[in-house]
Design a protein around this motif. Structure first.
Motif, PDB file in Angstrom:
ATOM      1  N   LEU A  83       0.870  -1.170   0.000  1.00  0.00           N
ATOM      2  CA  LEU A  83       0.000   0.000   0.000  1.00  0.00           C
ATOM      3  C   LEU A  83       0.903   1.214   0.000  1.00  0.00           C
ATOM      4  N   GLU A  84       0.637   2.142  -0.941  1.00  0.00           N
ATOM      5  CA  GLU A  84       1.408   3.383  -0.926  1.00  0.00           C
ATOM      6  C   GLU A  84       0.488   4.533  -1.289  1.00  0.00           C
ATOM      7  N   ALA A  85       0.868   5.699  -0.772  1.00  0.00           N
ATOM      8  CA  ALA A  85       0.057   6.889  -1.012  1.00  0.00           C
ATOM      9  C   ALA A  85       0.962   8.110  -0.984  1.00  0.00           C
ATOM     10  N   LYS A  86       0.582   9.087  -1.795  1.00  0.00           N
ATOM     11  CA  LYS A  86       1.309  10.360  -1.798  1.00  0.00           C
ATOM     12  C   LYS A  86       0.535  11.312  -0.882  1.00  0.00           C
ATOM     13  N   ILE A  87       1.196  11.684   0.219  1.00  0.00           N
ATOM     14  CA  ILE A  87       0.513  12.440   1.280  1.00  0.00           C
ATOM     15  C   ILE A  87       1.346  13.668   1.637  1.00  0.00           C
ATOM     16  N   LYS A  88       0.643  14.753   1.876  1.00  0.00           N
ATOM     17  CA  LYS A  88       1.319  15.967   2.346  1.00  0.00           C
ATOM     18  C   LYS A  88       1.545  15.835   3.851  1.00  0.00           C
ATOM     19  N   PHE A  89       2.864  15.825   4.231  1.00  0.00           N
ATOM     20  CA  PHE A  89       3.214  15.713   5.657  1.00  0.00           C
ATOM     21  C   PHE A  89       3.259  17.127   6.251  1.00  0.00           C
ATOM     22  N   ASP A  90       2.155  17.476   6.950  1.00  0.00           N
ATOM     23  CA  ASP A  90       2.025  18.818   7.551  1.00  0.00           C
ATOM     24  C   ASP A  90       1.235  18.670   8.856  1.00  0.00           C
ATOM     25  N   PRO A  91       1.880  18.077   9.888  1.00  0.00           N
ATOM     26  CA  PRO A  91       1.144  17.739  11.117  1.00  0.00           C
ATOM     27  C   PRO A  91       0.632  18.970  11.887  1.00  0.00           C
ATOM     28  N   VAL A  92      -0.565  18.788  12.412  1.00  0.00           N
ATOM     29  CA  VAL A  92      -1.175  19.773  13.326  1.00  0.00           C
ATOM     30  C   VAL A  92      -1.446  19.022  14.625  1.00  0.00           C
ATOM     31  N   LYS A  93      -0.861  19.478  15.727  1.00  0.00           N
ATOM     32  CA  LYS A  93      -0.884  18.711  16.974  1.00  0.00           C
ATOM     33  C   LYS A  93      -2.284  18.424  17.484  1.00  0.00           C
ATOM     34  N   GLN A  94      -3.258  19.304  17.205  1.00  0.00           N
ATOM     35  CA  GLN A  94      -4.602  19.125  17.740  1.00  0.00           C
ATOM     36  C   GLN A  94      -5.407  18.084  16.955  1.00  0.00           C
ATOM     37  N   ILE A 116       8.654  10.007  13.481  1.00  0.00           N
ATOM     38  CA  ILE A 116       9.179  10.738  12.310  1.00  0.00           C
ATOM     39  C   ILE A 116       8.909  12.235  12.451  1.00  0.00           C
ATOM     40  N   SER A 117       8.870  12.702  13.700  1.00  0.00           N
ATOM     41  CA  SER A 117       8.534  14.113  13.924  1.00  0.00           C
ATOM     42  C   SER A 117       9.535  15.052  13.282  1.00  0.00           C
ATOM     43  N   ASN A 118      10.796  14.614  13.137  1.00  0.00           N
ATOM     44  CA  ASN A 118      11.794  15.492  12.521  1.00  0.00           C
ATOM     45  C   ASN A 118      11.821  15.383  10.994  1.00  0.00           C
ATOM     46  N   LEU A 119      10.818  14.703  10.420  1.00  0.00           N
ATOM     47  CA  LEU A 119      10.696  14.684   8.959  1.00  0.00           C
ATOM     48  C   LEU A 119      10.232  16.059   8.498  1.00  0.00           C
ATOM     49  N   LYS A 120      10.923  16.604   7.512  1.00  0.00           N
ATOM     50  CA  LYS A 120      10.593  17.939   7.027  1.00  0.00           C
ATOM     51  C   LYS A 120       9.196  17.947   6.425  1.00  0.00           C
ATOM     52  N   LYS A 121       8.493  19.078   6.668  1.00  0.00           N
ATOM     53  CA  LYS A 121       7.159  19.204   6.098  1.00  0.00           C
ATOM     54  C   LYS A 121       7.264  19.250   4.574  1.00  0.00           C
ATOM     55  N   ASN A 122       6.555  18.327   3.971  1.00  0.00           N
ATOM     56  CA  ASN A 122       6.555  18.262   2.501  1.00  0.00           C
ATOM     57  C   ASN A 122       5.621  17.139   2.077  1.00  0.00           C
ATOM     58  N   THR A 123       5.531  16.942   0.809  1.00  0.00           N
ATOM     59  CA  THR A 123       4.721  15.836   0.299  1.00  0.00           C
ATOM     60  C   THR A 123       5.639  14.649   0.038  1.00  0.00           C
ATOM     61  N   TYR A 124       5.227  13.462   0.543  1.00  0.00           N
ATOM     62  CA  TYR A 124       6.048  12.256   0.409  1.00  0.00           C
ATOM     63  C   TYR A 124       5.189  11.095  -0.092  1.00  0.00           C
ATOM     64  N   ILE A 125       5.901  10.099  -0.601  1.00  0.00           N
ATOM     65  CA  ILE A 125       5.237   8.842  -0.955  1.00  0.00           C
ATOM     66  C   ILE A 125       5.537   7.866   0.172  1.00  0.00           C
ATOM     67  N   PHE A 126       4.496   7.547   0.934  1.00  0.00           N
ATOM     68  CA  PHE A 126       4.623   6.607   2.043  1.00  0.00           C
ATOM     69  C   PHE A 126       4.138   5.249   1.557  1.00  0.00           C
TER      70      PHE A 126
END
Length: 604
Positions: A479-490, A535-545
């Motif tokens: 399973l893979e998906a292209k997702i924007k990694f832009d976490p919001v703590k809430q 993976i909190s120190n992963l830079k905000k960006n779009t990745y293929i997970f």
């Protein structure tokens, strides 16, 4: 935070997503080109050409041609043989004579009537016939010859008394009268009177009278003569016959000519043999004859005859024709050419091979032929995908409620403590990507509370959820998906694999209060627990997970770099895909969870 994530980013091993997608697009294009090339007639021909270019026959041919040289070759041997023959004294002398004016004159005059006469007379003079003829002519003299004997015999017979008497009487009138009287009545009467036994007087008187007859007297006078006796003796003799034969012979023209010839002292000078001798001497002194005889005996002409039909001359002409031939000159030039290999069809064909080898389609084909780069396409097949290219969610692939909610209530519900309610698609936006929106807005929903059941509740937030259940379930695969990694703590935004028990999950990605890859499950104390990597120190960006399930083994990757590998036997079952955003603490503004595409592969 994970040092692994830090080091992978620092060393550039986690490449930009755009780079990965470009690589994948290129790889896909290369794979399509690979398949097209693999089945093409052009590749078939090229592989045949490559097999030839790498074959022993090609290598041997190249070695053979590059090893060629005029020196030591058959052609050099032929050239040297020709040079040796060309320098040969006998061959040189032959060509001095061949075609020369003297040879032409000799061959012309040798066949002339003059030379034919000379050679005929030469044979006559030298073979003994002349001497034989001369001896025969000079030995013919009258004395002692047959002709002399015949003449002497004739003269002797002519002088004999009988022949003389015969010649005197034969044909004379007196002999004719004598013979006529012997047969006359008068002579008959004479004989009767003479022979009468009793003659009368009248008979006696008549006998006396007839005895006095002049004819009777003349008859008996001749009858009693020696001459008539000789005449009668010779008339029927062999001598008279021989006399007539010899007389006819000696008086004949042939005898007189032969007699004259035998008596002629100059008869040889008048002979045909003498004429031939004279003509021979004349011809022998003739300039043309002398030239022919001298030329015929010359060493140059003898050499010409010896060489004319010789093997050496025949070989000289063969080699001369060979060395002058276009084929030989080309072969000699070929053997002397230091760049002859570059002029061969094999060289041209090999250059074509090198040129064809650089054809982009072939370069691409051989680049991947024995690599594992196409394993994604060769060994995996897409069994589920959505690039959200439409303007609404594809209901053939997704539902907007969890399987449990769909079965129990027909709509989503919340658990105690949840701050949001999942709507039935109102918080889902499809615009070339899926956006799950968390909105701060009032909404009504139901909360599952024991033992009351579903209790209507007011909520301050709404959110969205998508699930592949019951339409698609994952067994083993990727399973893979292209997702924007832009976490919001809430807000906890996640895409995961789960089963009937929603608390047990395989998180492709979870971000928000915590950011991790791994498992979320209910422990023995009834508390939710996480297992995986932060993976909190992963830079905000779009990745293929991606996460690969192989039985109970799960492997996570970010942009194709392996991040985590763990075992979870209890998750070795069919799982479906879900994505959602859950509000865990008040948030003042809307939060978007962006998913550009989702794909699921299984091994072929």
């Amino acid at each position: 935070m994970s040092f692994k994530i830090f080091s992978l980013q620092l060393t550039g091993k986690i490449k930009p997503t755009a780079t990965i997608e470009q690589q994948r697009a290129r790889l896909r294009a290369d794979y399509d080109a690979f398949l097209k090339t693999e089945s093409s007639e052009e590749l078939k021909l090229f592989l045949e050409l490559e097999a030839w270019a790498n074959s022993e026959s090609y290598k041997n041919k190249k070695k053979e041609i590059e090893g060629l040289s005029f020196k030591g070759s058959k052609e050099e041997k032929e050239w040297k043989e020709f040079e040796r023959l060309k320098k040969s004294g006998s061959i040189k002398k032959y060509f001095l004579v061949e075609g020369s004016s003297d040879l032409k004159r000799f061959e012309k005059e040798r066949e002339s009537d003059k030379l034919k006469s000379y050679y005929a007379l030469l044979d006559y003079m030298k073979e003994g016939q002349f001497e034989k003829d001369k001896k025969e002519i000079t030995s013919q003299v009258f004395k002692g010859s047959v002709e002399e004997k015949h003449l002497l015999e004739y003269k002797k017979l002519a002088k004999s008394a009988g022949i003389k008497a015969y010649l005197e009487l034969h044909g004379l009138e007196v002999l004719k009268r004598h013979e006529a009287l012997a047969n006359s009545e008068k002579f008959k009467e004479y004989n009767e009177l003479k022979n009468a036994s009793d003659r009368s007087k009248e008979d006696k008187a008549a006998f006396k009278k007839i005895m006095g007859d002049s004819e009777i007297k003349a008859y008996f006078k001749l009858e009693k003569s020696k001459k008539l006796r000789l005449y009668k003796e010779i008339s029927s003799s062999h001598d008279l016959k021989r006399y007539h034969e010899l007389k006819a012979l000696v008086e004949s023209k042939e005898f007189r000519e032969k007699e004259a010839f035998l008596k002629d002292k100059q008869k040889f000078e008048k002979s045909e043999a003498y004429k031939k001798q004279t003509e021979f001497k004349r011809l022998a002194a003739d300039d043309t004859v002398k030239f022919v005889l001298k030329y015929e005996k010359s060493s140059l002409y003898k050499n010409y005859l010896d060489v004319k039909d010789s093997f050496d001359l025949k070989r000289y002409h063969e080699l001369d024709a060979l060395l002058q031939s276009e084929e030989y000159r080309k072969q000699k030039a070929w053997l002397e050419d230091k760049k002859r290999w570059e002029k061969t069809p094999e060289y041209a064909r090999y250059q074509q091979y090198l040129k064809d080898k650089q054809i982009p389609d072939f370069v691409n084909y051989f680049k991947y032929k024995d690599s594992n780069d196409f394993d994604l396409f060769k060994n995996l097949e897409v069994v589920f995908e959505d690039d959200f290219s439409g303007r609404k969610l594809d209901s053939e692939k997704w539902s907007t409620a969890t399987p449990v909610a769909g079965k129990l209530l027909g709509e989503n519900y919340a658990m105690p403590g949840d701050l949001n309610i999942f709507t039935s698609g109102d918080n889902l936006k499809v615009e070339d990507k899926l956006v799950i929106q968390v909105k701060k807005e009032k909404a009504k929903g139901k909360v599952w509370q024991m033992p009351a059941g579903f209790v209507p509740t007011d909520f301050e937030y709404t959110s969205g959820l998508v699930s592949s259940a019951p339409k698609f379930m994952v067994e083993d695969g990727i399973l893979e998906a292209k997702i924007k990694f832009d976490p919001v703590k809430q807000v906890v935004s996640s895409l995961y694999l789960t089963g009937e028990k929603a608390t047990n999950r395989v998180n492709l990605l979870e971000m928000g209060a915590r950011n991790h890859l791994g498992f979320t499950f209910m422990n023995g104390n009834g508390k939710v627990e996480s297992q995986g990597i932060d993976i909190s120190n992963l830079k905000k960006n779009t990745y293929i997970f991606s996460v690969e399930k192989a039985g109970s083994t799960f492997t996570w990757k970010i942009n194709e770099v392996e991040i985590l590998k763990q075992e979870k036997p209890e998750m070795n079952k069919q799982l479906f895909i879900e994505a959602s955003s859950l509000v865990i603490n008040p948030v003042s503004s809307a939060v978007n969870f962006e998913i550009e595409w989702v794909k699921c592969y299984r091994r072929k």
